[in-house]
Design a protein around this motif. Structure first.
Motif, PDB file in Angstrom:
ATOM      1  N   LYS A 136      -8.948  -5.409  -5.780  1.00  0.00           N
ATOM      2  CA  LYS A 136      -8.409  -6.607  -4.966  1.00  0.00           C
ATOM      3  C   LYS A 136      -7.086  -7.293  -5.594  1.00  0.00           C
ATOM      4  CE  LYS A 136     -12.234  -8.517  -4.095  1.00  0.00           C
ATOM      5  NZ  LYS A 136     -13.328  -9.428  -3.578  1.00  0.00           N
ATOM      6  N   ALA A 137      -6.989  -6.994  -6.803  1.00  0.00           N
ATOM      7  CA  ALA A 137      -5.759  -7.817  -7.293  1.00  0.00           C
ATOM      8  C   ALA A 137      -4.549  -6.809  -7.374  1.00  0.00           C
ATOM      9  CB  ALA A 137      -6.352  -7.806  -9.081  1.00  0.00           C
ATOM     10  N   THR A 138      -4.827  -5.731  -6.994  1.00  0.00           N
ATOM     11  CA  THR A 138      -3.578  -4.826  -7.027  1.00  0.00           C
ATOM     12  C   THR A 138      -2.551  -5.303  -5.941  1.00  0.00           C
ATOM     13  OG1 THR A 138      -4.734  -3.298  -5.220  1.00  0.00           O
ATOM     14  CG2 THR A 138      -4.715  -2.667  -7.632  1.00  0.00           C
ATOM     15  N   PRO A 139      -2.541  -5.962  -4.942  1.00  0.00           N
ATOM     16  CA  PRO A 139      -1.545  -6.559  -4.212  1.00  0.00           C
ATOM     17  C   PRO A 139      -0.602  -7.274  -5.038  1.00  0.00           C
ATOM     18  CG  PRO A 139      -3.585  -6.926  -3.002  1.00  0.00           C
ATOM     19  CD  PRO A 139      -3.953  -6.404  -4.248  1.00  0.00           C
ATOM     20  N   LEU A 140      -0.935  -7.813  -6.161  1.00  0.00           N
ATOM     21  CA  LEU A 140      -0.020  -8.458  -7.027  1.00  0.00           C
ATOM     22  C   LEU A 140       1.053  -7.528  -7.542  1.00  0.00           C
ATOM     23  CD1 LEU A 140      -2.495 -10.689  -9.283  1.00  0.00           C
ATOM     24  CD2 LEU A 140      -0.924 -11.605  -7.461  1.00  0.00           C
ATOM     25  N   LEU A 141       0.883  -6.248  -7.351  1.00  0.00           N
ATOM     26  CA  LEU A 141       1.700  -5.515  -7.916  1.00  0.00           C
ATOM     27  C   LEU A 141       3.085  -5.330  -7.162  1.00  0.00           C
ATOM     28  CD1 LEU A 141      -0.715  -4.202  -9.250  1.00  0.00           C
ATOM     29  CD2 LEU A 141       0.142  -1.874  -8.730  1.00  0.00           C
ATOM     30  N   SER A 142       3.230  -6.030  -5.799  1.00  0.00           N
ATOM     31  CA  SER A 142       4.319  -5.870  -5.141  1.00  0.00           C
ATOM     32  C   SER A 142       5.161  -7.073  -5.691  1.00  0.00           C
ATOM     33  CB  SER A 142       3.681  -6.161  -3.584  1.00  0.00           C
ATOM     34  OG  SER A 142       3.055  -7.447  -3.424  1.00  0.00           O
ATOM     35  N   LEU A 143       4.516  -8.008  -6.259  1.00  0.00           N
ATOM     36  CA  LEU A 143       5.561  -9.074  -6.685  1.00  0.00           C
ATOM     37  C   LEU A 143       6.438  -8.519  -7.797  1.00  0.00           C
ATOM     38  CD1 LEU A 143       2.737 -11.958  -6.838  1.00  0.00           C
ATOM     39  CD2 LEU A 143       4.751 -11.535  -4.968  1.00  0.00           C
ATOM     40  N   VAL A 144       6.182  -7.635  -8.353  1.00  0.00           N
ATOM     41  CA  VAL A 144       7.151  -7.013  -9.502  1.00  0.00           C
ATOM     42  C   VAL A 144       7.518  -5.785  -9.121  1.00  0.00           C
ATOM     43  CG1 VAL A 144       5.695  -8.334 -11.525  1.00  0.00           C
ATOM     44  CG2 VAL A 144       4.975  -5.928 -10.771  1.00  0.00           C
ATOM     45  N   THR A 145       7.824  -5.601  -7.690  1.00  0.00           N
ATOM     46  CA  THR A 145       8.602  -4.449  -7.204  1.00  0.00           C
ATOM     47  C   THR A 145       8.054  -3.179  -7.210  1.00  0.00           C
ATOM     48  OG1 THR A 145       9.855  -3.913  -9.175  1.00  0.00           O
ATOM     49  CG2 THR A 145      10.838  -5.677  -7.830  1.00  0.00           C
ATOM     50  N   VAL A 146       6.605  -3.092  -7.325  1.00  0.00           N
ATOM     51  CA  VAL A 146       5.904  -1.852  -7.416  1.00  0.00           C
ATOM     52  C   VAL A 146       5.660  -1.513  -5.990  1.00  0.00           C
ATOM     53  CG1 VAL A 146       3.853  -0.702  -8.021  1.00  0.00           C
ATOM     54  CG2 VAL A 146       4.795  -2.147  -9.504  1.00  0.00           C
ATOM     55  N   PRO A 147       6.126  -0.358  -5.561  1.00  0.00           N
ATOM     56  CA  PRO A 147       5.968  -0.042  -3.828  1.00  0.00           C
ATOM     57  C   PRO A 147       4.546   0.453  -3.528  1.00  0.00           C
ATOM     58  CG  PRO A 147       6.861   1.608  -5.195  1.00  0.00           C
ATOM     59  CD  PRO A 147       6.806   0.786  -6.131  1.00  0.00           C
ATOM     60  N   ASP A 148       3.468  -0.692  -3.730  1.00  0.00           N
ATOM     61  CA  ASP A 148       2.390  -0.251  -3.522  1.00  0.00           C
ATOM     62  C   ASP A 148       1.953  -0.296  -1.974  1.00  0.00           C
ATOM     63  OD1 ASP A 148       2.470  -3.015  -3.576  1.00  0.00           O
ATOM     64  OD2 ASP A 148       0.298  -3.242  -3.816  1.00  0.00           O
ATOM     65  N   LEU A 149       0.585  -0.261  -1.637  1.00  0.00           N
ATOM     66  CA  LEU A 149       0.352  -0.640  -0.367  1.00  0.00           C
ATOM     67  C   LEU A 149       0.804  -1.813   0.604  1.00  0.00           C
ATOM     68  CD1 LEU A 149      -1.051   0.732   2.240  1.00  0.00           C
ATOM     69  CD2 LEU A 149      -3.307  -0.045   1.263  1.00  0.00           C
ATOM     70  N   THR A 150       0.620  -2.929  -0.264  1.00  0.00           N
ATOM     71  CA  THR A 150       0.866  -4.227   0.223  1.00  0.00           C
ATOM     72  C   THR A 150       2.377  -4.116   0.322  1.00  0.00           C
ATOM     73  OG1 THR A 150      -0.906  -5.170  -1.141  1.00  0.00           O
ATOM     74  CG2 THR A 150       0.797  -6.714  -0.217  1.00  0.00           C
ATOM     75  N   PHE A 151       3.250  -3.712  -0.563  1.00  0.00           N
ATOM     76  CA  PHE A 151       4.831  -3.662  -0.494  1.00  0.00           C
ATOM     77  C   PHE A 151       4.934  -2.962   0.956  1.00  0.00           C
ATOM     78  CE2 PHE A 151       8.924  -1.742  -1.172  1.00  0.00           C
ATOM     79  CZ  PHE A 151       9.581  -2.905  -1.697  1.00  0.00           C
ATOM     80  N   GLN A 152       4.294  -1.855   1.107  1.00  0.00           N
ATOM     81  CA  GLN A 152       4.859  -0.923   2.284  1.00  0.00           C
ATOM     82  C   GLN A 152       4.517  -1.656   3.635  1.00  0.00           C
ATOM     83  OE1 GLN A 152       7.032   1.338   1.991  1.00  0.00           O
ATOM     84  NE2 GLN A 152       6.566   2.064  -0.329  1.00  0.00           N
ATOM     85  N   ILE A 153       3.051  -2.436   3.567  1.00  0.00           N
ATOM     86  CA  ILE A 153       2.846  -3.134   4.649  1.00  0.00           C
ATOM     87  C   ILE A 153       3.586  -4.212   5.020  1.00  0.00           C
ATOM     88  CG2 ILE A 153       1.018  -4.647   5.451  1.00  0.00           C
ATOM     89  CD1 ILE A 153       0.222  -1.679   6.015  1.00  0.00           C
ATOM     90  N   ASP A 154       4.125  -4.679   3.837  1.00  0.00           N
ATOM     91  CA  ASP A 154       5.116  -5.917   4.158  1.00  0.00           C
ATOM     92  C   ASP A 154       6.497  -5.677   4.703  1.00  0.00           C
ATOM     93  OD1 ASP A 154       5.257  -8.910   3.822  1.00  0.00           O
ATOM     94  OD2 ASP A 154       6.949  -8.222   2.396  1.00  0.00           O
ATOM     95  N   GLN A 155       6.720  -4.175   4.540  1.00  0.00           N
ATOM     96  CA  GLN A 155       8.098  -3.810   5.118  1.00  0.00           C
ATOM     97  C   GLN A 155       7.918  -3.418   6.571  1.00  0.00           C
ATOM     98  OE1 GLN A 155      11.065  -3.122   3.066  1.00  0.00           O
ATOM     99  NE2 GLN A 155      10.058  -4.190   1.891  1.00  0.00           N
ATOM    100  N   LEU A 156       6.722  -3.032   6.659  1.00  0.00           N
ATOM    101  CA  LEU A 156       6.325  -2.704   8.174  1.00  0.00           C
ATOM    102  C   LEU A 156       6.133  -3.909   9.030  1.00  0.00           C
ATOM    103  CD1 LEU A 156       5.312  -0.888  10.481  1.00  0.00           C
ATOM    104  CD2 LEU A 156       2.718  -1.316   9.582  1.00  0.00           C
TER     105      LEU A 156
END
Length: 240
Positions: free
Chosen positions: A158-178
């Motif tokens: 549940k902490a992995t969504p923080l990865l998108s804050l440092v430009t890691v193209p994780d699931l949260t990052f891709q959903i935010d693009q969507l």
């Protein structure tokens, strides 16, 4: 909704890549956290005060500071002192350090929960510290660790969504693009909730199976606990 579904179908490859990155970060972060948990947890029980003190300082530092701040420090501040890591490496390191510190308390507590009579019996049989830890203490402690480790693993996921804050193209990052492409905030984040819930369920099932296996192994190996007195002498006579 039709526009959202159309864009979702187009974004499926990117979402799959983001899901893979999230799983990769979770697995690598958990592996590093497990290694640090055992290392720091066992060092925290060292008979040498400097070793025990140093381990406690490390544990309390990473437990007492925010994962958010640790991640940002590794990504933004570390390059200023001459060390630059890839975004995913920063994320894995931050997750491993933070949750490894919490996991060390699980290891320390589980080892302390093993009855003292077990270690005393192992000493009486001439087992050294390493053999005593490997054959007597850890097999019993493992069964106590699995349930707390399951909780920490879910928290790490549940902490992995923080990865998108440092430009890691994780699931949260891709959903935010969507979400940006469709403008459907509710649908996008509902999908994200569902995906994270599904991953958490899978991890829970795996850890439950591991816990059952650990307890079954412990109950199936009664001879793992050393014996003393006439029972031990009888066993020694049979081996002669």
């Amino acid at each position: 909704m039709a526009d959202f579904l159309t864009e979702l179908r187009r974004a499926l490859p990117r979402l799959a890549e983001g899901l893979l990155v999230t799983v990769e970060a979770t697995v690598l972060g958990a592996a590093l956290a497990l290694l640090l948990a055992y290392t720091l947890g066992l060092l925290s029980r060292s008979a040498r005060r400097p070793v025990r003190g140093a381990a406690r300082v490390v544990v309390e530092f990473f437990r007492g500071t925010s994962l958010y701040v640790q991640l940002f420090w590794l990504f933004f501040a570390l390059p200023m002192v001459g060390f630059r890591l890839e975004p995913l490496a920063c994320a894995v390191l931050a997750l491993g350090l933070n949750f490894g510190a919490y996991g060390s308390e699980v290891v320390r507590g589980a080892v302390a929960a093993v009855p003292r009579a077990q270690t005393e019996a192992a000493v009486a049989l001439g087992m050294g510290p390493v053999l005593r830890l490997r054959r007597v203490v850890l097999p019993q402690a493992h069964a106590l660790m699995v349930a707390p480790f399951k909780n920490l693993l879910i928290q790490l996921l549940k902490a992995t969504p923080l990865l998108s804050l440092v430009t890691v193209p994780d699931l949260t990052f891709q959903i935010d693009q969507l979400r940006s492409a469709t403008g459907s905030t509710a649908a996008s984040y509902l999908l994200l909730l569902g995906l994270y819930f599904g991953m958490a369920v899978v991890l829970s099932l795996l850890m439950n199976a591991l816990e059952r296996a650990a307890r079954a192994r412990l109950s199936d190996e009664p001879d793992m606990i050393p014996k003393t007195g006439p029972e031990a002498r009888l066993g020694q006579e049979r081996t002669v």
